[in-house]
Scaffold this motif. Structure first.
Motif, PDB file in Angstrom:
ATOM      1  N   LEU A  88       5.522  34.777  13.976  1.00 13.21           N
ATOM      2  CA  LEU A  88       6.203  34.945  12.697  1.00 13.21           C
ATOM      3  C   LEU A  88       5.807  36.258  12.037  1.00 13.21           C
ATOM      4  CD1 LEU A  88       8.090  33.737  10.577  1.00 13.21           C
ATOM      5  CD2 LEU A  88       6.090  32.604   9.574  1.00 13.21           C
ATOM      6  N   PHE A  89       4.555  36.615  12.129  1.00 18.20           N
ATOM      7  CA  PHE A  89       4.043  37.868  11.566  1.00 18.20           C
ATOM      8  C   PHE A  89       4.863  39.054  12.063  1.00 18.20           C
ATOM      9  CE2 PHE A  89       1.416  41.612  11.497  1.00 18.20           C
ATOM     10  CZ  PHE A  89       0.594  41.504  10.392  1.00 18.20           C
ATOM     11  N   THR A  90       5.275  39.028  13.327  1.00 16.22           N
ATOM     12  CA  THR A  90       5.992  40.158  13.928  1.00 16.22           C
ATOM     13  C   THR A  90       7.477  40.169  13.603  1.00 16.22           C
ATOM     14  OG1 THR A  90       6.489  39.045  16.026  1.00 16.22           O
ATOM     15  CG2 THR A  90       4.373  40.200  15.864  1.00 16.22           C
ATOM     16  N   SER A  91       7.952  39.153  12.909  1.00 17.12           N
ATOM     17  CA  SER A  91       9.377  39.082  12.578  1.00 17.12           C
ATOM     18  C   SER A  91       9.675  39.915  11.335  1.00 17.12           C
ATOM     19  CB  SER A  91       9.786  37.628  12.329  1.00 17.12           C
ATOM     20  OG  SER A  91       9.317  37.191  11.061  1.00 17.12           O
ATOM     21  N   ALA A  92      10.976  40.037  11.052  1.00 17.70           N
ATOM     22  CA  ALA A  92      11.414  40.753   9.861  1.00 17.70           C
ATOM     23  C   ALA A  92      11.415  39.862   8.619  1.00 17.70           C
ATOM     24  CB  ALA A  92      12.815  41.323  10.090  1.00 17.70           C
ATOM     25  N   LEU A  93      11.158  38.582   8.796  1.00 18.39           N
ATOM     26  CA  LEU A  93      11.134  37.652   7.668  1.00 18.39           C
ATOM     27  C   LEU A  93      10.043  38.064   6.688  1.00 18.39           C
ATOM     28  CD1 LEU A  93      12.656  35.061   6.876  1.00 18.39           C
ATOM     29  CD2 LEU A  93      10.778  33.771   7.856  1.00 18.39           C
ATOM     30  N   GLN A  94      10.347  37.972   5.408  1.00 17.34           N
ATOM     31  CA  GLN A  94       9.419  38.391   4.363  1.00 17.34           C
ATOM     32  C   GLN A  94       9.075  37.217   3.455  1.00 17.34           C
ATOM     33  OE1 GLN A  94       8.072  41.565   4.063  1.00 17.34           O
ATOM     34  NE2 GLN A  94       9.031  41.793   6.064  1.00 17.34           N
ATOM     35  N   PRO A  95       7.926  37.258   2.823  1.00 19.84           N
ATOM     36  CA  PRO A  95       7.554  36.201   1.889  1.00 19.84           C
ATOM     37  C   PRO A  95       8.568  36.027   0.753  1.00 19.84           C
ATOM     38  CG  PRO A  95       5.654  37.548   2.391  1.00 19.84           C
ATOM     39  CD  PRO A  95       6.853  38.231   3.001  1.00 19.84           C
ATOM     40  N   SER A  96       9.278  37.077   0.413  1.00 23.67           N
ATOM     41  CA  SER A  96      10.269  37.010  -0.661  1.00 23.67           C
ATOM     42  C   SER A  96      11.584  36.370  -0.214  1.00 23.67           C
ATOM     43  CB  SER A  96      10.540  38.403  -1.217  1.00 23.67           C
ATOM     44  OG  SER A  96      11.018  39.255  -0.195  1.00 23.67           O
ATOM     45  N   ASP A  97      11.756  36.180   1.095  1.00 24.05           N
ATOM     46  CA  ASP A  97      12.962  35.531   1.613  1.00 24.05           C
ATOM     47  C   ASP A  97      12.925  34.039   1.310  1.00 24.05           C
ATOM     48  OD1 ASP A  97      13.903  37.921   2.701  1.00 24.05           O
ATOM     49  OD2 ASP A  97      12.982  37.528   4.655  1.00 24.05           O
ATOM     50  N   ILE A  98      14.089  33.427   1.343  1.00 29.17           N
ATOM     51  CA  ILE A  98      14.161  31.979   1.175  1.00 29.17           C
ATOM     52  C   ILE A  98      13.637  31.350   2.454  1.00 29.17           C
ATOM     53  CG2 ILE A  98      15.692  30.004   0.877  1.00 29.17           C
ATOM     54  CD1 ILE A  98      17.517  31.905  -0.752  1.00 29.17           C
TER      55      ILE A  98
ATOM     56  N   MET B  69      -0.742  37.724   7.108  1.00 30.64           N
ATOM     57  CA  MET B  69      -1.190  36.666   8.011  1.00 30.64           C
ATOM     58  C   MET B  69      -1.408  35.363   7.248  1.00 30.64           C
ATOM     59  SD  MET B  69      -1.583  35.539  10.982  1.00 30.64           S
ATOM     60  CE  MET B  69      -1.520  36.967  12.037  1.00 30.64           C
ATOM     61  N   ARG B  70      -1.942  35.438   6.047  1.00 33.50           N
ATOM     62  CA  ARG B  70      -2.077  34.224   5.229  1.00 33.50           C
ATOM     63  C   ARG B  70      -0.707  33.608   4.973  1.00 33.50           C
ATOM     64  NH1 ARG B  70      -6.076  37.139   2.665  1.00 33.50           N
ATOM     65  NH2 ARG B  70      -4.665  37.865   1.043  1.00 33.50           N
ATOM     66  N   TRP B  71       0.265  34.453   4.645  1.00 35.80           N
ATOM     67  CA  TRP B  71       1.628  33.980   4.431  1.00 35.80           C
ATOM     68  C   TRP B  71       2.180  33.333   5.700  1.00 35.80           C
ATOM     69  CZ3 TRP B  71       5.763  36.149   7.186  1.00 35.80           C
ATOM     70  CH2 TRP B  71       6.999  35.584   6.906  1.00 35.80           C
ATOM     71  N   ALA B  72       2.016  33.987   6.837  1.00 36.20           N
ATOM     72  CA  ALA B  72       2.538  33.468   8.108  1.00 36.20           C
ATOM     73  C   ALA B  72       1.891  32.128   8.460  1.00 36.20           C
ATOM     74  CB  ALA B  72       2.324  34.479   9.229  1.00 36.20           C
ATOM     75  N   LEU B  73       0.592  32.027   8.265  1.00 34.21           N
ATOM     76  CA  LEU B  73      -0.097  30.755   8.539  1.00 34.21           C
ATOM     77  C   LEU B  73       0.414  29.640   7.631  1.00 34.21           C
ATOM     78  CD1 LEU B  73      -3.698  32.128   9.059  1.00 34.21           C
ATOM     79  CD2 LEU B  73      -2.366  30.867  10.765  1.00 34.21           C
ATOM     80  N   GLY B  74       0.612  29.950   6.365  1.00 40.38           N
ATOM     81  CA  GLY B  74       1.134  28.955   5.436  1.00 40.38           C
ATOM     82  C   GLY B  74       2.553  28.541   5.768  1.00 40.38           C
ATOM     83  N   ALA B  75       3.376  29.506   6.145  1.00 46.04           N
ATOM     84  CA  ALA B  75       4.771  29.209   6.491  1.00 46.04           C
ATOM     85  C   ALA B  75       4.847  28.344   7.744  1.00 46.04           C
ATOM     86  CB  ALA B  75       5.553  30.514   6.691  1.00 46.04           C
TER      87      ALA B  75
END
Length: 81
Positions: A10-20, A63-69
């Motif tokens: 997920l970290f390597t994707s274009a998805l951002q924490p601000s995305d839905i 990485m914290r965001w990716a782990l939480g997601a």
């Protein structure tokens, strides 16, 4: 796959924490990104390592965001750390 491996993908994707972020979207992005890496989590891990070295300040937060997601997207299937 472990939580850490999925988070690296997920970290390597274009998805951002601000995305839905829905669980379905996170799982789809992980599947798509893993396919783009030829199914090899080591490819994603290498990218993550490079980013950690190049941008250590941003790495930890992402990485914290990716782990939480990942944890939120796979609640019924407890992954090994």
């Amino acid at each position: 796959m472990t939580t850490i491996e999925l988070a690296q993908v997920l970290f390597t994707s274009a998805l951002q924490p601000s995305d839905i972020l829905t669980s379905d979207r996170v799982r789809t992005v992980i599947d798509d990104r893993l396919c783009a890496c030829g199914g090899d989590t080591a490819v994603c891990a290498a990218y993550v390592a490079q980013e950690a070295g190049d941008h250590p300040d941003a790495f930890a937060a992402r990485m914290r965001w990716a782990l939480g997601a990942v944890t939120a997207a796979y609640p019924a299937y407890r992954l090994a750390a």
